[in-house]
Design an enzyme around this catalytic site. Structure first.
Site, PDB file in Angstrom:
ATOM      1  N   SER A 118       0.336  -1.746  -0.376  1.00 26.32           N
ATOM      2  CA  SER A 118      -0.260  -0.118   0.230  1.00 26.32           C
ATOM      3  C   SER A 118       0.564   0.853   0.170  1.00 26.32           C
ATOM      4  CB  SER A 118      -0.619   0.355   1.339  1.00 26.32           C
ATOM      5  OG  SER A 118      -1.548  -1.244   1.254  1.00 26.32           O
ATOM      6  N   HIS A 123       0.877  15.355  -4.074  1.00 30.07           N
ATOM      7  CA  HIS A 123       1.881  16.269  -4.850  1.00 30.07           C
ATOM      8  C   HIS A 123       1.333  17.803  -4.024  1.00 30.07           C
ATOM      9  CE1 HIS A 123       3.582  12.601  -6.416  1.00 30.07           C
ATOM     10  NE2 HIS A 123       2.727  12.182  -6.271  1.00 30.07           N
ATOM     11  N   CYS A 146      -4.344  -2.503  -0.300  1.00 27.87           N
ATOM     12  CA  CYS A 146      -4.156  -3.537  -0.405  1.00 27.87           C
ATOM     13  C   CYS A 146      -5.238  -4.652   0.688  1.00 27.87           C
ATOM     14  CB  CYS A 146      -3.410  -3.720  -1.376  1.00 27.87           C
ATOM     15  SG  CYS A 146      -3.379  -6.047  -1.707  1.00 27.87           S
TER      16      CYS A 146
END
Length: 272
Positions: A118, A123, A146
């Site tokens: 994971s 950003h 996951c």
């Protein structure tokens, strides 16, 4: 093993479903001069620098019950920052029922979960219009897990971590896992809208639109602030310092910017 709060399904091995949350926020500001624009961009870079963003993402890992494996962070020149955190957690005996309920997550808290392979990233993108005074700050946060728990549990905290005029939120469940008979499972929890994970007090502040593709387990919600106060969008000055005509022009520019971001298209060009 719990797959929803309504049923128990025994899996063949690890839960391989990947749940991906993409949270995109926009802060909009009016800067009258080039000097103000530069000051606004410097302010954004200071407030949302890589260290501050790392703290935010660290809280996200706590909320979803993950362990941090690696952190990479960078402040860019002339502006912007990025942080990527790889996270993982080993198997647990049981995931709480609360992990599958459609409800806002904590601000912050922690939820026990089974996670592997994971990551969490952010950003930032400060930018400005070349000549009409509009400056915007965008932050993109992606949480991909996951395992059993949905990263939507971190959404409430993320909303409270940024000053947000417009939000676009995407949630996608990818891949499949198998039960002990080999039958594929393409989703492991009930969901009909991302809005179910946004608290009512936040929903009251925003106009919200859903665009969902249920058969593909794709969910999209976009949000725009309802209330508009010009003073909240002026950098280093107040609307009382402006003429009525200036206030009207700036208000139109700001609202157009928010509408175009919200609807994802240029409404019209050449606005004064």
């Amino acid at each position: 093993m719990n797959l929803t709060h309504k049923q128990i399904v025994e899996l063949h091995g690890f839960n391989n479903l990947t749940k991906s949350l993409s949270f995109n926020m926009y802060d909009i500001c009016y800067t009258r001069t080039t000097k103000e624009r530069e000051a606004y961009l410097n302010y954004i870079d200071e407030v949302y620098n890589a260290d501050r963003l790392t703290k935010i993402l660290t809280h996200v890992t706590e909320i979803i019950g993950a362990n941090i494996l690696n952190v990479a962070k960078q402040d860019y020149i002339p502006q912007g920052a990025s942080v990527t955190i790889l996270v993982s957690e080993g198997p647990v005996d049981e995931t709480p029922v609360e992990a599958f309920e459609e409800s806002p997550g904590p601000i912050p808290g922690s939820v026990i979960a089974q996670l592997d392979k994971s990551h969490i990233t952010v950003h930032t993108y400060p930018e400005s219009h070349p000549d009409d005074g509009i400056s915007t700050f965008r932050a993109d946060v992606d949480v991909s897990t996951c395992g059993e728990i949905s990263p939507l549990k971190a959404l409430n905290y993320l909303i409270h971590s940024f000053e947000t005029d417009v939000m676009t939120i995407d949630y996608k469940v990818r891949g499949f896992t198998r039960d002990v008979t080999g039958h594929k499972l393409f989703i492991d929890h009930d969901i009909n809208s991302i809005q179910n994970y946004i608290p009512e007090e936040i929903q009251e502040l925003y106009d919200m639109i859903d665009v969902n593709v249920y058969q593909e387990n794709i969910f999209h919600t976009k949000c725009k602030l309802k209330q508009f106060d010009l003073n909240n969008y002026l950098f280093h000055h107040k609307k009382e310092e402006l003429t009525a005509e200036e206030q009207a022009i700036i208000t139109d520019r700001l609202k157009l910017e928010m509408d175009e971001i919200f609807y994802g298209k240029n409404i019209y060009d050449g606005v004064n």
